[in-house]
Design a protein around this motif. Structure first.
Motif, mmCIF file in Angstrom:
data_model
loop_
_atom_site.group_PDB
_atom_site.id
_atom_site.type_symbol
_atom_site.label_atom_id
_atom_site.label_comp_id
_atom_site.label_asym_id
_atom_site.label_seq_id
_atom_site.Cartn_x
_atom_site.Cartn_y
_atom_site.Cartn_z
ATOM 1 N N ASP A 100 0.846 -1.194 0.000
ATOM 2 C CA ASP A 100 0.000 0.000 0.000
ATOM 3 C C ASP A 100 0.879 1.240 0.000
ATOM 4 O O ASP A 100 1.870 1.311 0.743
ATOM 5 N N ALA A 101 0.506 2.242 -0.787
ATOM 6 C CA ALA A 101 1.279 3.483 -0.880
ATOM 7 C C ALA A 101 1.355 4.210 0.448
ATOM 8 O O ALA A 101 2.279 5.001 0.670
ATOM 9 N N ARG A 102 0.393 3.963 1.329
ATOM 10 C CA ARG A 102 0.356 4.666 2.614
ATOM 11 C C ARG A 102 1.198 3.999 3.695
ATOM 12 O O ARG A 102 1.322 4.539 4.802
ATOM 13 N N LYS A 125 -9.404 11.491 0.482
ATOM 14 C CA LYS A 125 -9.144 12.572 1.430
ATOM 15 C C LYS A 125 -7.726 13.106 1.279
ATOM 16 O O LYS A 125 -6.787 12.351 1.059
ATOM 17 N N ARG A 126 -7.608 14.409 1.477
ATOM 18 C CA ARG A 126 -6.301 15.053 1.364
ATOM 19 C C ARG A 126 -5.294 14.448 2.328
ATOM 20 O O ARG A 126 -4.129 14.240 1.967
ATOM 21 N N GLU A 127 -5.723 14.144 3.548
ATOM 22 C CA GLU A 127 -4.783 13.590 4.515
ATOM 23 C C GLU A 127 -4.264 12.220 4.103
ATOM 24 O O GLU A 127 -3.119 11.854 4.412
ATOM 25 N N GLU A 128 -5.086 11.457 3.384
ATOM 26 C CA GLU A 128 -4.625 10.166 2.883
ATOM 27 C C GLU A 128 -3.606 10.351 1.764
ATOM 28 O O GLU A 128 -2.622 9.607 1.676
ATOM 29 N N ARG A 129 -3.830 11.339 0.896
ATOM 30 C CA ARG A 129 -2.861 11.610 -0.170
ATOM 31 C C ARG A 129 -1.545 12.112 0.416
ATOM 32 O O ARG A 129 -0.465 11.724 -0.029
ATOM 33 N N HIS A 134 4.074 11.532 2.194
ATOM 34 C CA HIS A 134 5.023 11.488 3.312
ATOM 35 C C HIS A 134 5.784 10.166 3.327
ATOM 36 O O HIS A 134 6.984 10.128 3.643
ATOM 37 N N GLU A 135 5.098 9.076 3.007
ATOM 38 C CA GLU A 135 5.772 7.783 2.930
ATOM 39 C C GLU A 135 6.827 7.786 1.818
ATOM 40 O O GLU A 135 7.928 7.267 1.987
ATOM 41 N N ALA A 203 3.586 18.510 1.527
ATOM 42 C CA ALA A 203 4.194 17.261 1.985
ATOM 43 C C ALA A 203 5.667 17.441 2.333
ATOM 44 O O ALA A 203 6.241 16.612 3.051
ATOM 45 N N GLY A 204 6.278 18.511 1.825
ATOM 46 C CA GLY A 204 7.666 18.799 2.155
ATOM 47 C C GLY A 204 8.639 18.727 1.007
ATOM 48 O O GLY A 204 9.854 18.842 1.208
ATOM 49 N N LEU A 205 8.152 18.560 -0.217
ATOM 50 C CA LEU A 205 9.042 18.484 -1.371
ATOM 51 C C LEU A 205 9.491 19.872 -1.824
ATOM 52 O O LEU A 205 8.754 20.861 -1.667
#
Length: 262
Positions: A100-102, A125-129, A134-135, A203-205
């Motif tokens: 899973d991507a998450r 949901k945005r938090e899931e994306r 983040h992963e 996300a930090g990129l």
């Protein structure tokens, strides 16, 4: 909004039990597919180093992974659908695992490049994306690249409408990116180019850039199985020339967001 649990269930049916073949979509279903594949590979190759360790997250049947392995990269594909992973393993030139991507099964700072070419538009949901992004960032080495695909809202509207009658829920699709509940495709969210750029940044990129992969000719090529090579090359030239412009991004079939880890 459809629950993520229901979307995850529909993903298994749509990509697994239906016998979906991603390689066929990108090579033979329409002229758009071959343009998408070539331009995506091109955008990746322009930015990454030779011999990179690449995680192809949501890599389906492995057409992108195979091309990158053939180019000399070390690739591991991850997908939630076992039927897709089994098809990917048939190439024999890269590793393929179910996941899973998450929740990526990779160590911190162990990957040079992470492809996220499918998961974002299946997460409602945005938090899931952001969790998936983040992963991707967690497993990246410093300076590594994330390439994340999204489907523009206008492109999805053209797919669910017959051009005359707009589908129920189209206002939510255009305004919030929420898919209509009708249709087989297990969509979770459809982006604008600006929204995708913001999610990658949040996300930090760093050095975030978003392009329309197929450019403004992609929707026309979606209707054609074969085209003359000069027409295809013209579409490719147009995508290269204007795919990064904000107004044009959302007229493409797919968006590709790119960014680097600090």
């Amino acid at each position: 909004m459809v629950s993520q649990k229901d979307i995850d269930r529909r993903i298994q049916a749509y990509y697994g039990r239906s016998g979906w073949n991603e390689a066929a979509r990108l090579t033979g279903r329409s002229a758009q597919g071959s343009l998408e594949f070539e331009r995506t590979q091109e955008l990746i190759a322009e930015r990454i180093r030779l011999g990179s360790r690449i995680a192809d997250v949501g890599g389906a049947t492995g057409i992108h992974a195979a091309a990158l392995a053939d180019a000399g990269h070390q690739v591991i594909l991850l997908d939630p659908v076992i039927e897709q992973v089994e098809k990917a393993r048939a190439y024999g030139t890269f590793d393929a695992v179910v996941g899973d991507a998450r929740a990526l099964p990779f160590e911190d700072n162990s990957i040079d490049v992470v492809l996220v070419l499918g998961p974002l538009y299946h997460l409602a949901k945005r938090e899931e994306r952001l969790k998936a992004l983040h992963e991707a960032i967690r497993v990246l080495r410093s300076g590594g690249w994330v390439f994340a695909a999204a489907i523009p809202r206008l492109a999805r509207l053209s797919a669910v409408s017959d051009g005359i009658t707009l589908p129920t829920g189209w206002e939510s699709l255009i305004e919030q990116g929420t898919p209509p509940e009708s249709g087989r495709f297990p969509g979770g969210h459809f982006h604008t180019g600006a929204e995708l750029a913001l999610e990658l940044t949040d996300a930090g990129l760093l050095q975030v850039e978003v392009v329309g992969v197929e450019g403004p000719a992609g929707l026309a090529l979606e209707q054609l199985t074969e085209v003359d090579e000069d027409i295809r090359q013209a579409a490719l030239t147009l995508a290269r020339a204007v795919g990064g412009q904000p107004v044009v991004q959302d007229l493409s079939n797919h968006l590709l967001g790119m960014g680097r880890r600090a």
